[in-house]
Design an enzyme around this catalytic site. Structure first.
Site, PDB file in Angstrom:
ATOM      1  N   THR A 211       0.852  -1.180   0.000  1.00 49.60           N
ATOM      2  CA  THR A 211       0.000   0.000   0.000  1.00 49.60           C
ATOM      3  C   THR A 211       0.891   1.234   0.000  1.00 49.60           C
ATOM      4  O   THR A 211       1.922   1.267   0.661  1.00 49.60           O
ATOM      5  CB  THR A 211      -1.053  -0.027   1.126  1.00 49.60           C
ATOM      6  OG1 THR A 211      -2.047   0.956   0.866  1.00 49.60           O
ATOM      7  CG2 THR A 211      -0.458   0.209   2.501  1.00 49.60           C
TER       8      THR A 211
ATOM      9  N   CYS B 142      -3.260   7.667   7.606  1.00 46.67           N
ATOM     10  CA  CYS B 142      -3.876   6.344   7.461  1.00 46.67           C
ATOM     11  C   CYS B 142      -2.942   5.302   8.079  1.00 46.67           C
ATOM     12  O   CYS B 142      -1.760   5.562   8.270  1.00 46.67           O
ATOM     13  CB  CYS B 142      -4.067   5.981   5.997  1.00 46.67           C
ATOM     14  SG  CYS B 142      -5.200   7.055   5.125  1.00 46.67           S
TER      15      CYS B 142
ATOM     16  N   HIS C  26      -5.872  -0.963   4.549  1.00 44.01           N
ATOM     17  CA  HIS C  26      -5.427   0.439   4.576  1.00 44.01           C
ATOM     18  C   HIS C  26      -6.552   1.241   5.225  1.00 44.01           C
ATOM     19  O   HIS C  26      -7.552   1.573   4.586  1.00 44.01           O
ATOM     20  CB  HIS C  26      -5.165   0.901   3.134  1.00 44.01           C
ATOM     21  CG  HIS C  26      -4.648   2.305   3.017  1.00 44.01           C
ATOM     22  ND1 HIS C  26      -3.619   2.641   2.170  1.00 44.01           N
ATOM     23  CD2 HIS C  26      -5.009   3.455   3.614  1.00 44.01           C
ATOM     24  CE1 HIS C  26      -3.380   3.944   2.258  1.00 44.01           C
ATOM     25  NE2 HIS C  26      -4.223   4.459   3.127  1.00 44.01           N
TER      26      HIS C  26
END
Lengths: 157, 206
Positions: free
Chosen positions: A21, A27, A44
């Site tokens: 990711t 995040c 994620h």
């Protein structure tokens, strides 16, 4: 094969595959894996808690983690061998007291640790906080997580 | 998918006009600050997907310099003045000394960039306030230099942001032809979008 996990998404992969990711800021990337079964899942996560009846289940910590657990179990992971690694949750803008939106990183991390504790999943390693973005890649056969940053170099956890 | 996420064209035109007014005033302020002409591109209004936003800057992991302002008042949302590191350095060099190295702004360079963003953001928003008669107040400017995706994802992290799409009013400016664009990105929250449309006298929704 390397699978890309987008923001607010999750994927599970097996064996020699890897999950990646890009650009985690506030995040948080959470991986649940079982090294013996060589199964890993990566989510994620963007926000701590979901509104009622959300469709974006992997966007929120409280809905994403139980579902990710379900998915790695379905792919053959053994419940008692599953461990977690947690990466991200930075505060991208320093000196930002008082702006709630900017403090979302630490709040995400807290919510994720709470979920993992409730589900009794041990956190084997983590790299959270700071003021920089991270790209991560999880190797499904070893559970190793490669972390790339622009400012703090690269390393494995 | 598909239709549900395409914009009503009257709404899109109106929002483009807002981008025009806001960025136009900001570009004028920048031009006065730098004492040089600033070119502005045609504004774009898009419903953009979470993962696509950093594409305008060259990809998720591209190093960018960003000034972030949180907007509160009648219209709430987030605003970014964002550009490549190279173009940020060129911008700062116009009002301060040129910066060494490539990966980082000095403390004073970053505070200069923050101040430029502050002036531009205030001009952008005050032009919109005059036009819409709605209050939009910028927070203090916050500066970050890092991966584009890591910075811009904050636009999708307000508690009100639902779903995988966000509305963005995007206007690019540049001060020399060979220089990359600097981008103004304004993300009104879904609630603010309704308020905005009502103030502009448009029926329906985004």
């Amino acid at each position: 094969m390397i699978y890309n996990v987008g923001m607010g998404e999750a994927k599970v992969a097996l064996g020699e595959d890897a999950l990646r990711t890009l650009g985690l800021g506030s995040c948080v990337g959470v991986t649940l894996f079982d090294v013996f079964a060589q199964v890993a899942g990566l989510a994620h996560i963007m926000l701590p808690s979901a509104p009622l009846n959300t469709e974006d289940v992997f966007k929120y910590a409280d809905t994403a983690i139980p579902l990710l657990l379900e998915q790695v179990l379905r792919e053959g992971a053994y419940r008692n061998r599953i461990g977690a690694k947690v990466v991200g949750g930075a505060q991208m803008f320093a000196f930002s007291k008082g702006l709630d939106l900017v403090r979302i990183g630490p709040r995400n991390v807290e919510a994720i640790f709470t979920q993992l504790e409730m589900l009794r999943i041990p956190v084997l390693a983590s790299d959270v906080g700071g003021h920089f973005g991270r790209t991560i890649q999880v190797k499904c056969d070893t559970g190793e997580v490669w972390i790339r940053t622009l400012k703090q170099g690269e390393h494995y956890i | 998918m598909g239709d549900a996420y395409s914009l009503n064209s009257q709404v899109a035109d109106m929002l483009c006009e807002l981008g025009n007014i806001g960025a136009g005033h900001a570009a004028t302020a920048l031009s006065e600050l730098l004492q040089m002409p600033i070119a502005m591109r045609v504004p774009q209004v898009e419903l953009i997907q979470v993962d696509e936003i950093s594409a305008i800057l060259g990809g998720a992991e591209t190093l960018v310099a960003c000034v972030f302002l949180q907007v509160t008042g009648d219209i709430e949302g987030t605003m970014f003045f964002i550009q490549s590191m190279e173009s940020a350095k060129a911008l700062v060099a116009n009002i301060w000394t040129a910066e060494e190295g490539t990966d980082e702004l000095s403390e004073i360079g970053s505070s200069a960039l923050g101040e430029i963003g502050n002036i531009l953001g205030a001009n952008y928003l005050s032009a919109l306030m005059d036009f819409t008669q709605l209050r939009m107040l910028p927070s203090v400017p916050l500066v970050a230099v890092d991966m584009a995706q890591a910075i811009l994802s904050i636009a999708f992290q307000s508690e009100q942001a639902v779903g995988r799409y966000a509305l963005v009013i995007h206007t690019a400016v540049h001060h020399r032809e060979q220089q990359g664009d600097a981008h103004f990105l304004l993300f009104p929250t879904p609630f603010a979008q309704d308020v905005l449309l009502r103030a502009l006298g448009i029926e329906g929704s985004i």
